[in-house]
Design a protein around this motif. Structure first.
Motif, mmCIF file in Angstrom:
data_model
loop_
_atom_site.group_PDB
_atom_site.id
_atom_site.type_symbol
_atom_site.label_atom_id
_atom_site.label_comp_id
_atom_site.label_asym_id
_atom_site.label_seq_id
_atom_site.Cartn_x
_atom_site.Cartn_y
_atom_site.Cartn_z
ATOM 1 N N LEU A 296 0.825 -1.207 0.000
ATOM 2 C CA LEU A 296 0.000 0.000 0.000
ATOM 3 C C LEU A 296 0.863 1.264 0.000
ATOM 4 C CD1 LEU A 296 -2.748 -1.187 2.497
ATOM 5 C CD2 LEU A 296 -3.169 -0.427 0.146
ATOM 6 N N SER A 299 2.252 1.695 -3.411
ATOM 7 C CA SER A 299 1.217 2.159 -4.325
ATOM 8 C C SER A 299 0.972 3.654 -4.150
ATOM 9 C CB SER A 299 -0.078 1.369 -4.075
ATOM 10 O OG SER A 299 -1.097 1.789 -4.950
ATOM 11 N N ARG A 300 0.935 4.109 -2.903
ATOM 12 C CA ARG A 300 0.717 5.537 -2.638
ATOM 13 C C ARG A 300 1.904 6.375 -3.124
ATOM 14 N NH1 ARG A 300 -1.410 3.557 3.218
ATOM 15 N NH2 ARG A 300 -3.561 3.066 2.563
ATOM 16 N N LYS A 303 1.576 6.485 -6.898
ATOM 17 C CA LYS A 303 0.503 7.421 -7.267
ATOM 18 C C LYS A 303 0.995 8.863 -7.193
ATOM 19 C CE LYS A 303 -3.981 9.047 -5.570
ATOM 20 N NZ LYS A 303 -5.015 8.879 -4.531
ATOM 21 N N SER A 316 -8.284 7.572 -8.421
ATOM 22 C CA SER A 316 -8.467 7.416 -6.984
ATOM 23 C C SER A 316 -9.953 7.491 -6.656
ATOM 24 C CB SER A 316 -7.717 8.517 -6.221
ATOM 25 O OG SER A 316 -8.257 9.787 -6.558
ATOM 26 N N LYS A 317 -10.296 7.113 -5.442
ATOM 27 C CA LYS A 317 -11.698 7.146 -5.026
ATOM 28 C C LYS A 317 -12.257 8.557 -5.103
ATOM 29 C CE LYS A 317 -14.915 5.590 -1.439
ATOM 30 N NZ LYS A 317 -15.713 6.814 -1.390
ATOM 31 N N GLU A 330 -6.342 0.069 -3.216
ATOM 32 C CA GLU A 330 -5.223 0.937 -3.602
ATOM 33 C C GLU A 330 -4.038 0.180 -4.198
ATOM 34 O OE1 GLU A 330 -4.281 4.483 -1.032
ATOM 35 O OE2 GLU A 330 -5.426 3.296 0.421
ATOM 36 N N THR A 331 -3.997 -1.134 -4.048
ATOM 37 C CA THR A 331 -2.877 -1.877 -4.632
ATOM 38 C C THR A 331 -3.009 -1.999 -6.148
ATOM 39 O OG1 THR A 331 -3.866 -4.087 -4.397
ATOM 40 C CG2 THR A 331 -2.655 -3.214 -2.508
#
Length: 491
Positions: A296, A299-300, A303, A316-317, A330-331
């Motif tokens: 995670l 991934s962040r 991003k 993203s959400k 998020e992965t």
């Protein structure tokens, strides 16, 4: 070598099948059974390529190693541990992938003529399961993001409206998550369905890791779904094709599930695949929280870095203000490349051909990169560097491609099973409008049908197929690989 039971008892308790298979492979046994390579003694090239340890563990059922068709000892213990790890009442090893698990899930619950509510962005295995079972699909559309060009997930209200309209629905089929990582409000959907006596079956192929880190979306079993099919190999670390079927047994006939498994799955199920599930489960229980936290964080980080690259953005959400998205995995890095003036198909090819970077898929506007328990920061940095290079090489393109992607609402004329057994003929694609399709056509990955057997061919569908062909999408399952013709039901 004789097995030292006392020595391996601790290991046995932690991973019964994995450790027992290792011990069995080291025993001094003269083999007069299958497999015919006899621990690679007859096929040296396999020993050279795969290694002696792997070949000795490629065994068939034996009294010491239990039998997946009627598990009583080692396999039973391992499956029980898998069920406990996922919060399920029962778990079954499936060695022909989540395709097999989905077939079993539907065949053990849906009879001839039973109605099942299905989102349109399901995997082709669901349609094939309905061909086998004779079930009647009632399709609903997931929410759709036009600017990003991706299907999301189904909303609670959409499910409610469909159940109100079709009082005789037997089961609802859900994705948790979609291929792109979008999760619906599965807990509330399950509560709604159960209040109406409707089963909830879940394709959780890409959510095998959900149960092992609190920052991830809720798993189907924790949401109290009745059954879920999970690809342990996709995001859990097992060998390719190793999956599982998980069951909350309150509303499910577990004996029928086992009977269906025995009907569908090979009696020579691979011990290598089953043992890899056992080992992957042990790893997830022991290291999953920390490994997934690292994934995670990677991934962040990715991003943050990728969003600084001109023409590219990670979905993203916050970008998906939609009723069909309760949470995002998020992965899964869904990377929109529309601003580059390139399609996702083109970026997919550039990454692989020029930078030795393999992502999961490309579509019209996006590529999808999976950050897993095995991903390293070095891997992520290579992806970031490659995307930055592609951006700098292509930002001179003044014309940004725009392709109008629409959700196609299928008109179901025949149940998939009825269509499958009808007489068929091939006709020119452009001449097939208003005919009943006799085959499936889909882009792979992700394997979502553009059209399936029993559905009416429309001008909109034909134009979409042509768009995908023009953009070099990998289309599959059709008889004519060039798609100049299409198989339809004879009038």
């Amino acid at each position: 070598m004789k097995v030292n039971v006392e020595k391996c008892v601790k290991d046995y308790q932690e991973a019964p099948l994995l450790n027992s298979l290792k011990d069995y492979s080291q025993m001094d046994i003269v083999c007069f059974d299958v497999p015919g390579h006899v621990r690679a003694q007859g096929v040296e090239v396999l020993n050279d390529y795969f290694g002696e340890n792997i070949m000795k563990m490629d065994i068939n059922s034996s009294p010491l190693m239990d039998n997946v068709s009627n598990p009583r000892t080692i396999i039973k213990d391992s499956q029980n541990m898998l069920a406990k790890a996922y919060g399920a009442d029962e778990a079954f090893f499936i060695t022909n992938g989540t395709t097999g698990a989905i077939h079993i899930m539907i065949l053990s619950t849906i009879n001839q003529g039973d109605k099942i509510l299905i989102p349109r962005n399901i995997h082709k295995s669901v349609i094939n399961a309905l061909i086998l079972s004779g079930g009647h699909p009632i399709f609903i559309q997931p929410e759709f993001d036009n600017s990003l060009g991706i299907s999301l997930n189904v909303s609670l209200n959409c499910i409610k409206d469909a159940l109100d309209k079709h009082k005789d629905i037997k089961a609802v089929f859900l994705l948790n998550p979609t291929y792109y990582g979008a999760c619906s409000d599965i807990e509330e959907i399950v509560k709604l369905c159960h209040s109406k006596g409707v089963l909830v079956l879940v394709d959780e192929a890409h959510g095998a890791h959900f149960n092992f880190n609190n920052d991830l979306p809720i798993s189907a079993m924790n949401a109290k779904a009745d059954m879920s099919a999970v690809s342990i190999h996709k995001t859990g670390g097992a060998l390719t094709q190793a999956s599982a079927l998980l069951v909350n047994s309150k509303n499910i006939d577990v004996n029928k599930v086992q009977q269906t498994i025995n009907m569908i799955q090979s009696t020579s199920a691979s011990y290598l695949l089953m043992a890899s599930i056992d080992g992957a489960r042990l790893n997830l229980e022991t290291n999953g929280e920390s490994q997934l936290s690292r994934a995670l964080n990677l991934s962040r980080y990715a991003k943050y870095k990728i969003n600084k690259i001109k023409g590219i953005k990670v979905i993203s959400k916050e970008m998906l203000e939609n009723n069909g998205v309760e949470s995002i995995d998020e992965t899964k890095l869904c990377i929109n490349v529309r601003g580059l003036g390139l399609t996702g198909f083109e970026v997919y090819d550039l990454l692989y051909q020029n930078y030795n970077v393999q992502v999961e898929l490309g579509d019209i506007y996006n590529i999808l990169a999976l950050i897993s328990i095995g991903t390293t920061k070095s891997d992520v940095d290579k992806l970031i560097k490659a995307l930055d290079s592609i951006s700098k090489s292509n930002m001179s393109n003044e014309k940004i491609k725009y392709i109008d992607i629409k959700q196609i609402n299928p008109i179901v004329k025949l149940k998939p099973r009825d269509a499958f057994y009808k007489n068929k003929e091939s006709v020119i694609l452009e001449e097939s409008i208003n005919r009943v399709c006799g085959e499936s056509i889909m882009a792979y990955p992700p394997g979502i049908p553009i059209i399936a057997p029993g559905e009416i061919v429309t001008k909109e569908i034909i134009e979409y197929i042509k768009t995908l062909k023009a953009n070099n999408a990998y289309l599959t399952d059709m008889k004519d690989k060039s798609l100049n013709t299409i198989v339809v039901i004879k009038d």
